[in-house]
Write an enzyme that holds these catalytic residues in place. Structure first.
Site, PDB file in Angstrom:
ATOM      1  N   ARG A  16       0.861  -1.197   0.000  1.00  0.00           N
ATOM      2  CA  ARG A  16       0.000   0.000   0.000  1.00  0.00           C
ATOM      3  C   ARG A  16       0.893   1.243   0.000  1.00  0.00           C
ATOM      4  NH1 ARG A  16      -1.053  -0.843   6.226  1.00  0.00           N
ATOM      5  NH2 ARG A  16       0.331   0.784   7.016  1.00  0.00           N
ATOM      6  N   TYR A 155      12.671   7.842  14.582  1.00  0.00           N
ATOM      7  CA  TYR A 155      12.419   7.888  13.128  1.00  0.00           C
ATOM      8  C   TYR A 155      13.385   8.854  12.440  1.00  0.00           C
ATOM      9  CZ  TYR A 155       9.417   8.361   8.920  1.00  0.00           C
ATOM     10  OH  TYR A 155       8.907   8.382   7.634  1.00  0.00           O
ATOM     11  N   ALA A 158      16.797   7.330  12.262  1.00  0.00           N
ATOM     12  CA  ALA A 158      16.821   6.272  11.239  1.00  0.00           C
ATOM     13  C   ALA A 158      16.846   6.878   9.838  1.00  0.00           C
ATOM     14  CB  ALA A 158      15.603   5.356  11.396  1.00  0.00           C
ATOM     15  N   LYS A 159      16.035   7.920   9.622  1.00  0.00           N
ATOM     16  CA  LYS A 159      15.936   8.486   8.273  1.00  0.00           C
ATOM     17  C   LYS A 159      17.190   9.281   7.896  1.00  0.00           C
ATOM     18  CE  LYS A 159      11.998   6.902   6.753  1.00  0.00           C
ATOM     19  NZ  LYS A 159      12.044   5.762   5.813  1.00  0.00           N
TER      20      LYS A 159
HETATM   21  P1  NAP Z   1       2.425   2.881   4.965  1.00  0.00           P
HETATM   22  O1  NAP Z   1       1.232   3.279   4.182  1.00  0.00           O
HETATM   23  O2  NAP Z   1       2.300   2.683   6.440  1.00  0.00           O
HETATM   24  O3  NAP Z   1       3.055   1.570   4.288  1.00  0.00           O
HETATM   25  C1  NAP Z   1       4.169   0.954   4.827  1.00  0.00           C
HETATM   26  C2  NAP Z   1       4.171  -0.504   4.438  1.00  0.00           C
HETATM   27  O4  NAP Z   1       5.369  -1.101   4.974  1.00  0.00           O
HETATM   28  C3  NAP Z   1       2.975  -1.287   5.015  1.00  0.00           C
HETATM   29  O5  NAP Z   1       2.398  -2.088   4.019  1.00  0.00           O
HETATM   30  C4  NAP Z   1       3.626  -2.110   6.113  1.00  0.00           C
HETATM   31  O6  NAP Z   1       3.004  -3.350   6.358  1.00  0.00           O
HETATM   32  C5  NAP Z   1       5.003  -2.344   5.530  1.00  0.00           C
HETATM   33  N1  NAP Z   1       5.960  -2.771   6.554  1.00  0.00           N
HETATM   34  C6  NAP Z   1       6.077  -2.302   7.818  1.00  0.00           C
HETATM   35  N2  NAP Z   1       7.033  -2.962   8.475  1.00  0.00           N
HETATM   36  C7  NAP Z   1       7.539  -3.879   7.611  1.00  0.00           C
HETATM   37  C8  NAP Z   1       8.523  -4.878   7.710  1.00  0.00           C
HETATM   38  N3  NAP Z   1       9.215  -5.079   8.854  1.00  0.00           N
HETATM   39  N4  NAP Z   1       8.785  -5.652   6.625  1.00  0.00           N
HETATM   40  C9  NAP Z   1       8.095  -5.492   5.485  1.00  0.00           C
HETATM   41  N5  NAP Z   1       7.139  -4.555   5.323  1.00  0.00           N
HETATM   42  C10 NAP Z   1       6.853  -3.768   6.383  1.00  0.00           C
HETATM   43  O7  NAP Z   1       3.604   3.952   4.828  1.00  0.00           O
HETATM   44  P2  NAP Z   1       3.977   5.006   3.656  1.00  0.00           P
HETATM   45  O8  NAP Z   1       3.480   6.316   4.083  1.00  0.00           O
HETATM   46  O9  NAP Z   1       3.639   4.461   2.323  1.00  0.00           O
HETATM   47  O10 NAP Z   1       5.561   5.045   3.858  1.00  0.00           O
HETATM   48  C11 NAP Z   1       6.478   4.352   3.011  1.00  0.00           C
HETATM   49  C12 NAP Z   1       7.882   4.842   3.330  1.00  0.00           C
HETATM   50  O11 NAP Z   1       7.952   6.251   3.125  1.00  0.00           O
HETATM   51  C13 NAP Z   1       8.314   4.605   4.773  1.00  0.00           C
HETATM   52  O12 NAP Z   1       9.690   4.290   4.824  1.00  0.00           O
HETATM   53  C14 NAP Z   1       8.078   5.945   5.422  1.00  0.00           C
HETATM   54  O13 NAP Z   1       8.876   6.120   6.567  1.00  0.00           O
HETATM   55  C15 NAP Z   1       8.461   6.879   4.292  1.00  0.00           C
HETATM   56  N6  NAP Z   1       7.904   8.238   4.369  1.00  0.00           N
HETATM   57  C16 NAP Z   1       6.555   8.438   4.338  1.00  0.00           C
HETATM   58  C17 NAP Z   1       6.075   9.747   4.383  1.00  0.00           C
HETATM   59  C18 NAP Z   1       4.606  10.059   4.337  1.00  0.00           C
HETATM   60  O14 NAP Z   1       4.249  11.261   4.487  1.00  0.00           O
HETATM   61  N7  NAP Z   1       3.723   9.104   4.122  1.00  0.00           N
HETATM   62  C19 NAP Z   1       6.966  10.827   4.472  1.00  0.00           C
HETATM   63  C20 NAP Z   1       8.336  10.568   4.508  1.00  0.00           C
HETATM   64  C21 NAP Z   1       8.806   9.263   4.443  1.00  0.00           C
HETATM   65  P3  NAP Z   1       1.849  -3.507   7.476  1.00  0.00           P
HETATM   66  O15 NAP Z   1       0.678  -2.780   6.954  1.00  0.00           O
HETATM   67  O16 NAP Z   1       1.612  -4.966   7.576  1.00  0.00           O
HETATM   68  O17 NAP Z   1       2.394  -2.895   8.731  1.00  0.00           O
END
Ligand code: NAP
Length: 255
Positions: A16, A155, A158-159
């Protein structure tokens, strides 16, 4: 003719959100895509929803990126079932936000384990193939939170760690035809930011409106914004770019 015809891409956390947006874009441009996520059924379901132009095949693989056994099995399966590996996007991520004095050791360890150890294990498993074939692209996912964000000591560390990891891998792997870059997204509409709104007891639309107000372009970002940057960095058009972190954040990091 797509930019990724004949290429195999593995994207973690891609069932997702941002990862699925990137997977969709890579698939549209001809890649065979492996969606790696914690829950295999969700990964398989997401893979089934990807576009399939030409000869591409997509698979969903259940794996915890923080487990070396899971990662090694997942990468071996991708290579066997899709016939190779050319692109890795380390996208899987979680948040466990809290102010420092309330942050538990588990909150710290879990975030480090998924973001940093996950990127380390996946990159190590992938580089064996990349170096042998003298070709590979790694795109890591950092965040504007790397620059500091209240309630995100784990976080943020880590980032920013991802940015140092990216620079080091670029130095080590460049001579073997491997480019390593990172994207630092700003506010992107996903379940992760919706969960943050809930934690802050804000209405989701209000949270998005407030976030949009904070950047120069006055809008929130979408997974497609990150996908466009990832597709460029993973393409041969970016073969002279390595070790960089590209902020895709509507300019919010400009201050
Ligand atoms: P998200 O919608 O929460 O999706 C993250 C996905 O990673 C989920 O499907 C989750 O699975 C999976 N996941 C979590 N832990 C895992 C593991 N140990 N092994 C394999 N898969 C795992 O998050 P997103 O917003 O798309 O974020 C994606 C990336 O972008 C992340 O690294 C996040 O830190 C980074 N990011 C996001 C934003 C933002 O505004 N959204 C901004 C900056 C950076 P489950 O559903 O089963 O937990």
């Amino acid at each position: 003719m797509g930019r990724f015809d004949g290429r195999v891409a593995v994207i973690t956390g891609a069932a997702r959100g941002i990862g699925f947006g990137v997977a969709t874009r890579f698939a549209e441009e001809g890649a065979s895509v492996a969606i790696v996520d914690l829950d295999e059924a969700s990964a398989v379901d997401a893979a089934g929803r990807l576009p399939q132009p030409g000869q591409a095949t997509h698979i969903g693989v259940g794996a915890n990126v923080g487990s070396s056994a899971d990662v090694n099995a997942a990468v071996a399966r991708v290579v066997e079932e899709l016939g190779g590996l050319h692109i890795l996007m380390n996208n899987a991520g979680i948040t466990r936000d809290n102010l420092l004095f309330k942050m538990t050791e588990d909150d710290w360890d879990l975030v480090m384990n998924v973001h940093l150890k996950g990127a380390f294990l996946m990159s190590q498993a992938a580089q064996a193939h990349f170096v042998a074939q003298k070709y590979g692209k790694i795109v890591n996912v950092s965040s504007t939170s790397a620059l500091g964000n209240r309630g995100q000591a784990n976080y943020s560390a880590a980032k920013m760690g991802i940015q140092g990891f990216t620079r080091t891998l670029a130095i080590e792997l460049g001579p073997f035809g491997v480019n390593v870059n990172a994207i630092a997204p700003g506010f992107i509409v996903t379940e992760m930011t919706d969960a943050t709104a809930a934690r802050l007891k804000l209405d989701v639309d209000e949270f998005r409106r407030l976030s949009a107000e904070h950047n120069p372009v006055k809008r929130v970002g979408y997974p497609e914004d990150i996908a466009a940057a990832a597709a460029f960095l993973a393409s041969d058009e970016a073969s002279y770019i390595t070790g960089q972190t590209l902020y895709v954040d509507g300019g919010v990091s400009l201050g």
